[in-house]
Every structure is written in structure tokens, then in C-alpha cells.
Design an enzyme around this catalytic site. Sequence first.
Site, short mmCIF file in Angstrom:
data_model
loop_
_atom_site.label_atom_id
_atom_site.label_comp_id
_atom_site.label_asym_id
_atom_site.label_seq_id
_atom_site.Cartn_x
_atom_site.Cartn_y
_atom_site.Cartn_z
N GLU A 1 6.90 12.52 -1.58
CA GLU A 1 5.92 13.00 -0.58
C GLU A 1 6.51 14.07 0.33
O GLU A 1 6.51 13.95 1.55
CB GLU A 1 5.40 11.82 0.24
CG GLU A 1 4.62 10.82 -0.60
CD GLU A 1 3.94 9.72 0.21
OE1 GLU A 1 4.41 9.43 1.32
OE2 GLU A 1 2.95 9.15 -0.27
N GLU B 1 1.59 7.02 -7.28
CA GLU B 1 1.35 5.96 -6.29
C GLU B 1 -0.15 5.86 -6.05
O GLU B 1 -0.81 6.89 -5.85
CB GLU B 1 1.99 6.29 -4.93
CG GLU B 1 3.45 6.04 -4.85
CD GLU B 1 3.99 6.21 -3.42
OE1 GLU B 1 3.29 5.86 -2.46
OE2 GLU B 1 5.12 6.69 -3.31
C1 BGP Z 1 3.74 6.11 0.54
C2 BGP Z 1 5.22 5.93 0.34
C3 BGP Z 1 5.64 4.63 -0.18
C4 BGP Z 1 4.73 3.47 0.12
C5 BGP Z 1 3.27 3.79 0.20
C6 BGP Z 1 2.40 2.71 0.79
O1 BGP Z 1 3.50 6.98 1.58
O2 BGP Z 1 5.71 6.91 -0.55
O3 BGP Z 1 6.99 4.45 0.09
O4 BGP Z 1 5.21 2.50 0.90
O5 BGP Z 1 3.03 4.98 0.90
O6 BGP Z 1 2.52 2.76 2.17
P1 BGP Z 1 2.76 1.49 3.08
O7 BGP Z 1 3.95 0.83 2.51
O8 BGP Z 1 2.98 2.04 4.42
O9 BGP Z 1 1.54 0.69 2.96
#
Ligand code: BGP
Length: 474
Positions: free
Chosen positions: A174, A366
Site C-alpha cells: 500500500e 487484499e
Molecule cells: C491493509 C493492510 C493490512 C491489513 C488490512 C486490514 O491496509 O495492508 O496490513 O491489516 O489493511 O486492515 P485492519 O487490520 O486495520 O483491519
Amino acid sequence: MTHTTPFPQGFLWGGATAANQLEGAYAEGGKGLSIQDVMPHGIMGAPTEEPTPDNLKLAGIDFYHRYAEDIALFAEMGFKTFRLSIAWSRIFPNGDEETPNEEGLAFYDRVFDECAKHGIEPLVTISHYETPLHLARTYDGWSDRRLIGFYERYVRTLFARYGSKVKYWLTFNEINSVLHAPLLSGGIWTPKDQLSTQNLYQACHHELVASALATKIGHEMMPEARIGCMVIAMPTYPLTPNPDDIIKVMKADHDNYFFTDIHARGVYPGYKLREFREAGIELDITDEDREILSHTVDFISFSYYMSICETADPARMAKGEGNIMGGVPNPTLPSSEWGWQIDPQGLRFILNQLWDRFGLPLFIVENGLGAKDQLVEVDGELTVLDDYRIDYLREHLIQIGEAVKDGVEVMGYTSWGPIDLVSASTAQMSKRYGFIYVDRNDDGTGTLARYRKKSFGWYADVIESNGASLSAAE
Ligand code: BGP
């Protein structure tokens, strides 16, 4: 009755993780500290001086010791690929050493060998929100040009060691989030409110050069490898048809596309140069930097969780909950328990947008629903009846199928957190994404035992049928 599938043969189904949210063992195997070890509250609070016991990431879900058991569970679901990140501070504990830490290297050898045993292709993020702490504190992270050299040494080490085991690489997780979360994403220790726009964009430039350098070196050292960038893809809709809102959306898109434009086209886009000119920003960009930037990526990967709206009307500018990119909530969409708005069609939309703009293969690395789960006993087994998660994923996968039918080239899909892990934004364990439940609570208690949720069998069917079971369920 047989069902057809829009998903191409060889589609890479799997799940995605990050070392700092998964591994634990933060001080084992010669590992140095990373910024995450002093961020017990995720992005919500200031970092601490030292690791504190309330930081759930210090133990993660103990993947460091249980990787074989976890990869076997992924294999049971039929994973074709497993996205993981390498903790930079396991390989170079401080980040600026001359020689790598052999124990750290050996750990990932074991992980990749375990994947190979099950026929699972690793998809490796080189840097996922886990800059070595020393680089953050001593150099102010990516603000300092010397980080390019440290990163170069790190990637050369990885490519030399794992080039025969890993084909798919992502340079930075990201990368476009650095504008919004400079510490998390860019290891920049200076507090955000004290950081000038000039310095922030100079840090972006260093990261972009480092990313292109990794692509260049990767192609030289591993001709078979495919190297991609990774961005947050968050489609932005106008809140109203007012042309002022449309222009606002165009500008938000420019901020988001800035990183992908450089990765895919190899030059700074005109809209950013105009912005720099008008804001009096003068970046240090050398001729060598320009040459390096011309080494463009093989594919574009992205996370997709939600869309947002934008408006130019100050009276309507309420900020959406829970996301780091800002934006205004969409009045037509439902939200998750953490305020992330749910928009499956936005995924089809962004796939088409990216494909139309770049014509490069796309990889959704993701996507998923963070939700609270309840363990229950069914037929003597502990499980979670997570129909809400199945619904979320099914709706999104159906939209990927629609995009494929639209002609978009999609390489694969790795859902976020196939096994429950610690949240990046809130550092909670209770924000769960997995097909596999991990017995660990927000207060750090729990046995760390793993249990298959209802979604585990559902996802296995999706993979086995290469997505055909999605239409069967309609
Ligand atoms: C993204 C990241 C991840 C992940 C995901 C979910 O922004 O790349 O590392 O964790 O989001 O977010 P969260 O864990 O805050 O729910």
C-alpha cells in the site's frame, strides 16, 4: 448440474498476511525491532519508547513457531498462493548493516520450503508496514535518501537467496498510504503534523525510486520473476453530480493514481508536477533517479476494502469512520462493525478503471471483512458460523467474475487474513478476517489454538471449482 466459471485457468487463489501481524517472536532469531514493535495501538496512537506488553503484535499468532501447521491448513483449503511479507528487521536487524542475519534468512527458507511441499506459490511483500525501528529513529525513515541503498542491499539479499523459490514479488505494501500514514507506511518518525509537504513528497520519491530499483534488479537477477507494485485501491465517487464534486473526485483520484502512474508509466504525471509547481515544492530528482523510474512493474496489485465519496461542499464534508484515506461516507452503502463501507460493485469498477488506464495484469491481494466472531460447538467441534463473511466474500468474488467477463486480466485473489491475525489499524485481535479462528483475545489471553470456521469449507469449494460454486450458490 454443471456451472461455468469466468475465472481463468491457473487463477491464483489464496490468502494474504504480513509478518508483523502474524509471526510474533519479535525478539527471536536475531530479529531487530521494527516500528510495529513500538506501535501497540496501531495507527491510532503515538509510538512508545520500548515494546510494551499490551502490544499484541509482539506475539502475533505465533506463526513463527506454527508456520507448518498453518500452511497445512491453507493447503487443506486448496490455496494456490500464499501472500506473506518478510520482516526486514529479521534480515537486517537495524536495517543499515553490511551483512544479513543468517537465522532470519533460514526462517523464510523453511517457510518457502513448506509452501513448496504443498504446491503453494509464495507471493512476497518485501516491505509491509515494518520498517526497522533504527531506520525510523536514526534516519527519519524514507525521508532520507540513504534508505534507497539500505533497501537495495535488502532486496539483493532476498533475490539472491530466494530467487529460485519465489516468483511473485511486491515491492511495498500500500505504497500510496504514505501520504496519510507517514510512520506506518514510510517509517517517518517526525510526527505527521510537523512534516512539511515538501519532505513528505521527497520521502515518496525515495520510496518510488527504491521500488523501481527493486523491479530493475529483480528482472536482472531473476528473469522468470514477476514484480508488482501494491496500492490501496479505493474508488472515489462524487457525492453529488455538481461539477465541483466531480473535480474534487478527479483530484482525489490523482493523489491515488500518482503512485501507480509512476510504477506503471515510469515518469511523474503532469498533474503532480503542476501541483508541485504551484505549491513551491522542488524535489531532489537526479538523472539516475529518472533512469531507475523507467523500470516499470509487470503487474499491479492492490487491496480493496471500500469505496468513498468526495464533495467540494464544506457543509457535507463529514469524515468516514475507520479508514486512513479520509473521504465522505456514501449514504447508499452499509458498513462493517468498524465503519468500513461495503461495496462489492466498487471492486468491478476499480478493476475496470485500472485495466483501462494501464492495460497491465491485476492482482487483488487484499480484501475481506473484519468482524467479531463467536466460537460455538457444532457436532462436537468448535467453529464459527460466519455466514456474514461468506456473504461478503461471495459478493466481491462475483464482481471479480464480472470484471473478467468485461475483459479485465486478473491474475489472482488473496483474501486478507485467511487466518485471524492482529489488526493493522487498531492492533486488535477481535477484528477477525480469517477462515481459521485463532484463540487469542484483545487482552492477550488465549491458547492460540486454531479452529476451522464455516467459511473454511466454503472457500475450499470456491477454489476447488475455480469459482464455479459461486454461481451455483446464486
Ligand atoms: C491493509 C493492510 C493490512 C491489513 C488490512 C486490514 O491496509 O495492508 O496490513 O491489516 O489493511 O486492515 P485492519 O487490520 O486495520 O483491519
